[in-house]
Every structure is written in structure tokens, then in C-alpha cells.
Design an enzyme around this catalytic site. Sequence first.
Site, PDB file in Angstrom:
ATOM      1  N   LYS A   1       9.459   5.187  52.058  1.00  0.00           N
ATOM      2  CA  LYS A   1       9.477   6.593  52.511  1.00  0.00           C
ATOM      3  C   LYS A   1      10.494   6.790  53.626  1.00  0.00           C
ATOM      4  O   LYS A   1      10.725   5.867  54.410  1.00  0.00           O
ATOM      5  CB  LYS A   1       8.083   6.993  53.041  1.00  0.00           C
ATOM      6  CG  LYS A   1       6.933   6.497  52.183  1.00  0.00           C
ATOM      7  CD  LYS A   1       5.572   6.940  52.681  1.00  0.00           C
ATOM      8  CE  LYS A   1       4.463   6.271  51.881  1.00  0.00           C
ATOM      9  NZ  LYS A   1       4.002   4.997  52.446  1.00  0.00           N
TER      10      LYS A   1
ATOM     11  N   ASP B   1       2.987  -0.137  48.451  1.00  0.00           N
ATOM     12  CA  ASP B   1       3.354   1.097  49.161  1.00  0.00           C
ATOM     13  C   ASP B   1       3.721   0.779  50.603  1.00  0.00           C
ATOM     14  O   ASP B   1       2.861   0.456  51.411  1.00  0.00           O
ATOM     15  CB  ASP B   1       2.178   2.086  49.145  1.00  0.00           C
ATOM     16  CG  ASP B   1       2.539   3.402  49.819  1.00  0.00           C
ATOM     17  OD1 ASP B   1       3.077   4.276  49.129  1.00  0.00           O
ATOM     18  OD2 ASP B   1       2.314   3.532  51.041  1.00  0.00           O
TER      19      ASP B   1
ATOM     20  N   HIS C   1       8.154  11.407  54.042  1.00  0.00           N
ATOM     21  CA  HIS C   1       6.901  10.946  54.655  1.00  0.00           C
ATOM     22  C   HIS C   1       6.022  12.100  55.185  1.00  0.00           C
ATOM     23  O   HIS C   1       4.802  12.066  55.047  1.00  0.00           O
ATOM     24  CB  HIS C   1       7.214   9.948  55.781  1.00  0.00           C
ATOM     25  CG  HIS C   1       6.154   8.919  55.984  1.00  0.00           C
ATOM     26  ND1 HIS C   1       6.416   7.613  56.335  1.00  0.00           N
ATOM     27  CD2 HIS C   1       4.801   8.992  55.900  1.00  0.00           C
ATOM     28  CE1 HIS C   1       5.283   6.948  56.458  1.00  0.00           C
ATOM     29  NE2 HIS C   1       4.289   7.763  56.192  1.00  0.00           N
TER      30      HIS C   1
ATOM     31  N   TYR D   1       6.669   1.753  58.758  1.00  0.00           N
ATOM     32  CA  TYR D   1       5.738   0.618  58.884  1.00  0.00           C
ATOM     33  C   TYR D   1       6.422  -0.630  59.456  1.00  0.00           C
ATOM     34  O   TYR D   1       5.766  -1.608  59.782  1.00  0.00           O
ATOM     35  CB  TYR D   1       5.073   0.267  57.541  1.00  0.00           C
ATOM     36  CG  TYR D   1       4.343   1.404  56.859  1.00  0.00           C
ATOM     37  CD1 TYR D   1       4.064   2.596  57.523  1.00  0.00           C
ATOM     38  CD2 TYR D   1       3.938   1.298  55.530  1.00  0.00           C
ATOM     39  CE1 TYR D   1       3.411   3.645  56.893  1.00  0.00           C
ATOM     40  CE2 TYR D   1       3.286   2.343  54.888  1.00  0.00           C
ATOM     41  CZ  TYR D   1       3.030   3.508  55.572  1.00  0.00           C
ATOM     42  OH  TYR D   1       2.388   4.539  54.922  1.00  0.00           O
TER      43      TYR D   1
HETATM   44  N1  LIG Z   1       2.010   8.846  53.466  1.00  0.00           N
HETATM   45  C1  LIG Z   1       1.336   8.747  54.582  1.00  0.00           C
HETATM   46  O1  LIG Z   1       1.486   9.554  55.512  1.00  0.00           O
HETATM   47  C2  LIG Z   1       0.352   7.628  54.738  1.00  0.00           C
HETATM   48  C3  LIG Z   1      -0.524   7.608  55.836  1.00  0.00           C
HETATM   49  C4  LIG Z   1      -1.423   6.567  55.951  1.00  0.00           C
HETATM   50  C5  LIG Z   1      -1.462   5.574  54.990  1.00  0.00           C
HETATM   51  N2  LIG Z   1      -0.585   5.583  53.932  1.00  0.00           N
HETATM   52  C6  LIG Z   1      -0.602   4.519  52.896  1.00  0.00           C
HETATM   53  O2  LIG Z   1      -1.910   4.397  52.365  1.00  0.00           O
HETATM   54  C7  LIG Z   1      -2.364   3.050  52.506  1.00  0.00           C
HETATM   55  C8  LIG Z   1      -3.867   2.994  52.645  1.00  0.00           C
HETATM   56  O3  LIG Z   1      -4.316   3.763  53.744  1.00  0.00           O
HETATM   57  P1  LIG Z   1      -4.830   3.121  55.136  1.00  0.00           P
HETATM   58  O4  LIG Z   1      -4.223   1.781  55.302  1.00  0.00           O
HETATM   59  O5  LIG Z   1      -4.597   4.120  56.197  1.00  0.00           O
HETATM   60  O6  LIG Z   1      -6.401   3.047  54.986  1.00  0.00           O
HETATM   61  P2  LIG Z   1      -7.490   2.523  53.913  1.00  0.00           P
HETATM   62  O7  LIG Z   1      -6.830   1.817  52.791  1.00  0.00           O
HETATM   63  O8  LIG Z   1      -8.396   3.657  53.646  1.00  0.00           O
HETATM   64  O9  LIG Z   1      -8.328   1.509  54.795  1.00  0.00           O
HETATM   65  C9  LIG Z   1      -7.784   0.326  55.307  1.00  0.00           C
HETATM   66  C10 LIG Z   1      -8.805  -0.269  56.279  1.00  0.00           C
HETATM   67  O10 LIG Z   1     -10.003  -0.614  55.595  1.00  0.00           O
HETATM   68  C11 LIG Z   1     -10.228  -2.027  55.675  1.00  0.00           C
HETATM   69  N3  LIG Z   1     -10.667  -2.445  54.329  1.00  0.00           N
HETATM   70  C12 LIG Z   1      -9.924  -2.510  53.199  1.00  0.00           C
HETATM   71  N4  LIG Z   1     -10.679  -2.878  52.142  1.00  0.00           N
HETATM   72  C13 LIG Z   1     -11.928  -3.061  52.618  1.00  0.00           C
HETATM   73  C14 LIG Z   1     -13.149  -3.463  52.027  1.00  0.00           C
HETATM   74  N5  LIG Z   1     -13.228  -3.739  50.738  1.00  0.00           N
HETATM   75  N6  LIG Z   1     -14.251  -3.544  52.817  1.00  0.00           N
HETATM   76  C15 LIG Z   1     -14.187  -3.259  54.149  1.00  0.00           C
HETATM   77  N7  LIG Z   1     -13.048  -2.860  54.767  1.00  0.00           N
HETATM   78  C16 LIG Z   1     -11.934  -2.779  54.013  1.00  0.00           C
HETATM   79  C17 LIG Z   1      -8.910  -2.643  56.093  1.00  0.00           C
HETATM   80  O11 LIG Z   1      -9.099  -3.768  56.923  1.00  0.00           O
HETATM   81  P3  LIG Z   1      -8.514  -5.244  56.610  1.00  0.00           P
HETATM   82  O12 LIG Z   1      -7.042  -5.150  56.435  1.00  0.00           O
HETATM   83  O13 LIG Z   1      -8.938  -6.003  57.823  1.00  0.00           O
HETATM   84  O14 LIG Z   1      -9.229  -5.697  55.352  1.00  0.00           O
HETATM   85  C18 LIG Z   1      -8.295  -1.512  56.932  1.00  0.00           C
HETATM   86  O15 LIG Z   1      -8.796  -1.539  58.247  1.00  0.00           O
HETATM   87  C19 LIG Z   1      -1.597   2.574  53.749  1.00  0.00           C
HETATM   88  O16 LIG Z   1      -1.635   1.183  53.923  1.00  0.00           O
HETATM   89  C20 LIG Z   1      -0.242   3.152  53.468  1.00  0.00           C
HETATM   90  O17 LIG Z   1       0.444   2.366  52.518  1.00  0.00           O
HETATM   91  C21 LIG Z   1       0.307   6.615  53.794  1.00  0.00           C
END
Ligand SMILES: NC(=O)c1ccc[n+]([C@@H]2O[C@H](COP(=O)([O-])OP(=O)(O)OC[C@H]3O[C@@H](n4cnc5c(N)ncnc54)[C@H](OP(=O)(O)O)[C@@H]3O)[C@@H](O)[C@H]2O)c1
Length: 276
Positions: free
Chosen positions: A79, A49, A112, A54
Site C-alpha cells: 500500500k 498483506d 492506504h 509497516y
Molecule cells: N488497510 C489498513 O488501514 C489496515 C489497518 C490495520 C490492519 N490492516 C491489515 O489487516 C491485518 C489484520 O489486522 P490486525 O493485525 O490489525 O488485527 P487482527 O488480525 O484482527 O488481530 C491481530 C491480533 O490478534 C492476535 N491473534 C491472532 N490470531 C489469534 C488467535 N487465533 N487467538 C488469539 N489471538 C489471536 C494477534 O496476536 P499474535 O500475533 O500474538 O498471535 C494480534 O494481536 C493487518 O496485519 C494488516 O495486514 C490494514
Amino acid sequence: MITNLQDTVTLHNGVKMPKFGLGVYKVEDGSEVINSIKYAVKAGYRAIDTAAFYKNEDGVGQAIKEIDIPREDLFITTKVWNDNQGYEETLAAFEKSLKKLNLDYVDLYLVHWPVKGKYKETWKALEKIYREGRAKAIGVCNFHIHHLEDLLEEAEICPMVNQVELHPYLSQVELRAYCASKDIKVEAWSPLGRGRLLDDSKLAELAKKHNKTVAQIILRWDLQSDIITIPKSTKEHRIIENATIYDFELTDADMQVIDSLNRNERTGADPDNFDF
Ligand SMILES: NC(=O)c1ccc[n+]([C@@H]2O[C@H](COP(=O)([O-])OP(=O)(O)OC[C@H]3O[C@@H](n4cnc5c(N)ncnc54)[C@H](OP(=O)(O)O)[C@@H]3O)[C@@H](O)[C@H]2O)c1
């Protein structure tokens, strides 16, 4: 049935989408995103994704080129960013994304954010892209029920996916029920609340009970709740950890404990009130 990392859900147009994938928000273009994708693919992930916003579509494209997986076995989402919404602008933005990704088509193209006064024109562009076969599926992100209702008044194609912030502190029960009624699949962004949920004491208890980590408990809750999930990590051990959720099952009582944690608490912006 939840069996393995490559399980899919069937979208309303028949396209099969993996229920689990890698998010790459805040992952640097170049070696960081390339390595993250390589670790993920090695661990069995097939869905990535990304988004124009990004600024790592080049690296995602490079990773796809370097990994030895047939294109049809991958599921690539990108997106259109808010600045590029509108009919012609979106068509142009899509061309740019496709070029950066070095692909002939994406599997899923998403709006988005619901930019006021623009998203309906943006959607028309997505419908055209879809009809041309250059996105196998189309959808939206961050749409509340009222945004979907408004869009559906004019849309010729119903979105296949709504990707929204969703985790145990923001479980989006009403939105999920509405989307289910329209056969729109819900996908969770920030499924781990960007790490914020990992200290929750109730989740920690469940983790102890199942000999799993809190992240694994949350991601398993997603799967058992029919929510597509895309946790982000750049670290190989966490990319593997997040995907090691097919060897245990949460009971109904466990699910209820997690369901009861909802606080309607966002880590990101409210789609009714964003300024970007
Ligand atoms: N459509 C939208 O508006 C929108 C908005 C936000 C996000 N997204 C998408 O959703 C994806 C996921 O959301 P997100 O990146 O915001 O947050 P998330 O997946 O909830 O959390 C990511 C964070 O958690 C850490 N992490 C991951 N696995 C872990 C584990 N097993 N133990 C401890 N820490 C862990 C990562 O650090 P490390 O990398 O250091 O492991 C990072 O800091 C994004 O990457 C993006 O593709 C979409």
C-alpha cells in the site's frame, strides 16, 4: 464454494485473489516477519498483506525469496502511505516498495487511506502502474461510500478491492452492499478486532457449539459472508488455528447471531477523521 485455504475470488478484471491471507501489521522486519510468512506458507496460505507503513517490506521480500513457492502462486499486497500520496509521489513510493519486496510486480496495490485533496491524484498513479502491468490489481483502503462515489466521478478504472476495518462489531453492511453493486470486493482488516472480540459471550457460545475457537468462528463468518480476510499472527499455532476453518459450517441461524452483534464500533480511526 468454500473448500480450502487457497480458494480465490475473481476480481472485476479477472484476477484471482485468495479469500484468506496473512496480515503483517506490527510484525517486525527481519526474522519475525520472515518466520511468520514461512509458518503461513507451510500451513497453506498464499496471500500476504503488507504496506510501506509497516516497515517490513524488506523482510517480506526476503521471505518470498526463501520459500519454495512459484511467484505466480503467491498473492502479494502492499500500500502507498499517506505521506507519499499525490501522482509523482505515489509513482516514486511504488518503486521503493517494489525494490524492497524484490519483485517485478505486486498482485494488489492499495491506497492506504483517503487523504483529502490527494487520493484522486494518487489513484491516477495507481491506474498507470496497473496499465503497465506492475500491479495485477489496484484498490483502496478505508474508503467510505462517499469517498468511492467521489473517486468514481473521475476514475478510469474502478477499484477492484476496498480493504476496511470489518469484524462482527463493525460489520459494514451498507458499505458491503454498495461495493457489491460496483463489483468491488471487500477485504476485512482487523478481522479479530485485534483480539478484542475474542471474549464475546455469544461468539464463545458458537465456538463451543462447533468445537472451534472464537477466532475460527469469526473467520468462517467472513468466508461465508464473501469477505476476504487477512488475520495477523506471528505465532505458528495461531497461524494454523486461524486457517483451520474449512471443516465446519455456520448455519443460517449462527450467521444471524453474528450479524446481530454489530455496534458500529471501531478499533482504528474513522476514515472521515484521521490525523495521520
Ligand atoms: N488497510 C489498513 O488501514 C489496515 C489497518 C490495520 C490492519 N490492516 C491489515 O489487516 C491485518 C489484520 O489486522 P490486525 O493485525 O490489525 O488485527 P487482527 O488480525 O484482527 O488481530 C491481530 C491480533 O490478534 C492476535 N491473534 C491472532 N490470531 C489469534 C488467535 N487465533 N487467538 C488469539 N489471538 C489471536 C494477534 O496476536 P499474535 O500475533 O500474538 O498471535 C494480534 O494481536 C493487518 O496485519 C494488516 O495486514 C490494514
